[in-house]
Enzyme design. Structure first.
Site, PDB file in Angstrom:
ATOM      1  N   GLU A   1      13.618 -11.495 -23.776  1.00  0.00           N
ATOM      2  CA  GLU A   1      12.618 -11.725 -24.831  1.00  0.00           C
ATOM      3  C   GLU A   1      11.567 -10.629 -24.854  1.00  0.00           C
ATOM      4  OE1 GLU A   1       8.950 -13.106 -26.771  1.00  0.00           O
ATOM      5  OE2 GLU A   1       9.217 -12.509 -24.692  1.00  0.00           O
TER       6      GLU A   1
ATOM      7  N   ASP B   1      12.762 -13.588 -18.428  1.00  0.00           N
ATOM      8  CA  ASP B   1      12.248 -12.258 -18.091  1.00  0.00           C
ATOM      9  C   ASP B   1      10.735 -12.197 -18.228  1.00  0.00           C
ATOM     10  OD1 ASP B   1      12.683 -12.548 -20.906  1.00  0.00           O
ATOM     11  OD2 ASP B   1      12.458 -10.392 -21.176  1.00  0.00           O
TER      12      ASP B   1
END
Length: 440
Positions: free
Chosen positions: A161, A95
């Site tokens: 994350e 991400d």
């Protein structure tokens, strides 16, 4: 003359083949960057399919885990010759943070390669899609050279994350799958370095996300009286600002690195009574609150900071309360700071230093990471975890507009990882009798 001509043709062919290979490597990086995995709606499935396809081209075992539906974690395995030995885990996240497209010179998901500078502009070019694909490219080169790992090498591509990692690395580190992997060392992300020395991190600051709330009686906007909500909150903000300045002064004076001080930044201010045209201007509100992103190094005294918050920043005597939206301890379950050893007690550290040196890289002074990464979930379980992203001579642009990584620096980083992975995957622990002789 004929011999010279043949040598010239052979060398030209070699250069051409090298250029073709480099173009393919850069193209794969660009393809990964073009997958929009920005929050709040990251395209995780397309990223997972891309990674699985790359893994298939390298004959790596592929497993897709979903600890939460819609958030795939791709786990790759390069089997070692001795699976009984502790394995290597190369972690990266898929991400990225959102981008304000209109403030970029090139669209953030076009992965534009500037023809003269060689810069690749894209969200995730530094944080941290580069690292995940560099792992794979390094393995591609090692396989081509005929190298076979002694230890099993795992690669994890985790989600979320950038929003805390709770549905990604945290669940992964606490899973039966992870326990069965018998991990001995974890590599995770680092930061770009503006100079020629690579930055490396052995710990990180813990996030404390604090919300301070002040209350008071509402009143006319023209009236002066004590203990209004806004007055009390402003006093708190001023107190926080003074503390922030004292910590920042240590950094500016060169007495401490950024990761060694407590940072505090106000991230929101909420107050006022809304009206159809904005806010009511002649009414003092009865409530006001502010949010602060606090980052606490593992060397800090948590109890002292808590007292400061309760007594100075949000004292009950001023009608104030506070709560933590997130509060991660700087200590492990044994009460010790969560850091990875960087001395002779940790053989993985020495291996990293030597591998980078042998790849013609220079390592800077070990640091505390100024923010938070997924490495904390592995360190919290007693594992050594090192933060490292091979980006030298590169401005730090994670989460910034016009994030880029130069193609030559990206290619150089692959060689650095090739050296590290080879060293880690070949490591044989000394036998007890050998260790005893070394001590003597």
């Amino acid at each position: 003359m004929l011999a010279v001509a043949i040598l010239f043709l052979l060398s030209s062919a070699a250069v051409t083949n090298c250029e073709v290979e480099e173009e393919a490597i850069i193209s794969r990086f660009q393809n990964y960057l073009r997958i929009n995995t920005a929050h709040p709606n990251p395209n995780y499935n397309e990223a997972a399919q891309f990674i699985a396809a790359e893994a298939n081209s390298l004959s790596l075992d592929t497993q897709t885990l979903e600890f939460l539906k819609g958030k795939p974690l791709v786990l790759l395995k390069w089997a070692g010759r001795d699976p009984s030995l502790p394995s290597i885990l190369l972690n990266s996240h898929t991400d990225v943070v959102p981008a304000e497209t209109h403030k970029w010179n090139h669209p953030p998901f076009d992965a534009h390669l500037h023809p003269s500078s060689g810069h690749i502009y894209a969200r995730g070019s530094q944080d941290m899609k580069c690292v995940g694909i560099q792992y794979l490219e390094a393995i591609r080169k090692l396989q081509a050279s005929g190298f076979r790992p002694l230890r099993t090498v795992y690669l994890s591509f985790v989600p979320d994350e950038e929003i805390g990692g709770h549905d990604g690395a945290e669940m992964f580190a606490d899973s039966d799958v992870f326990r069965k992997m018998n991990v001995g060392i974890v590599l995770d992300e680092g930061l770009a370095s503006p100079n020629e020395d690579y930055r490396v991190f052995y710990g990180e600051r813990s996030p404390w996300w604090l919300v301070i709330k002040a209350t008071g009686a509402p009143g006319h906007g023209a009236k002066l009286y004590d203990n209004t909500a806004m007055e009390n909150l402003i006093k708190s903000v001023e107190s926080v600002r003074r503390f922030r300045a004292s910590q920042f002064d240590l950094v500016k004076a060169g007495l401490k690195a950024e990761g060694e001080v407590i940072s505090v930044n106000m991230v929101f201010l909420k107050a006022g009574t809304p009206s159809p045209t904005g806010f009511v201007m002649n009414l003092q509100p009865s409530e006001a609150q502010a949010g602060f992103d606090i980052r606490v190094p593992p060397t800090a005294d948590e109890a002292s900071l808590e007292r400061r918050i309760a007594e100075e920043w949000a004292p009950a005597t001023r009608n104030m309360t506070f709560e933590f939206k997130q509060r991660v301890s700087v200590n492990d379950k044994f009460g010790k700071p969560v850091v990875t050893a960087i001395d002779s007690s940790n053989p993985w550290w020495a291996l990293l230093e030597e591998a980078i040196k042998s790849a013609k890289g220079k390592l800077g002074k070990p640091e505390i990471f100024p923010a938070s990464t997924d490495a904390r979930y592995f360190r919290g379980r007693g594992l050594p975890a090192i933060g490292f992203s091979p980006m030298a001579n590169t401005p730090i642009l994670l989460h910034d507009h016009n994030e880029f990584l130069n193609k030559d620096e990206y290619l150089r980083g692959i060689g650095i990882y090739e050296s590290i992975i080879k060293a880690y995957a070949s490591y044989e622990e000394p036998r007890k009798d050998e260790a005893s002789r070394a001590e003597l």
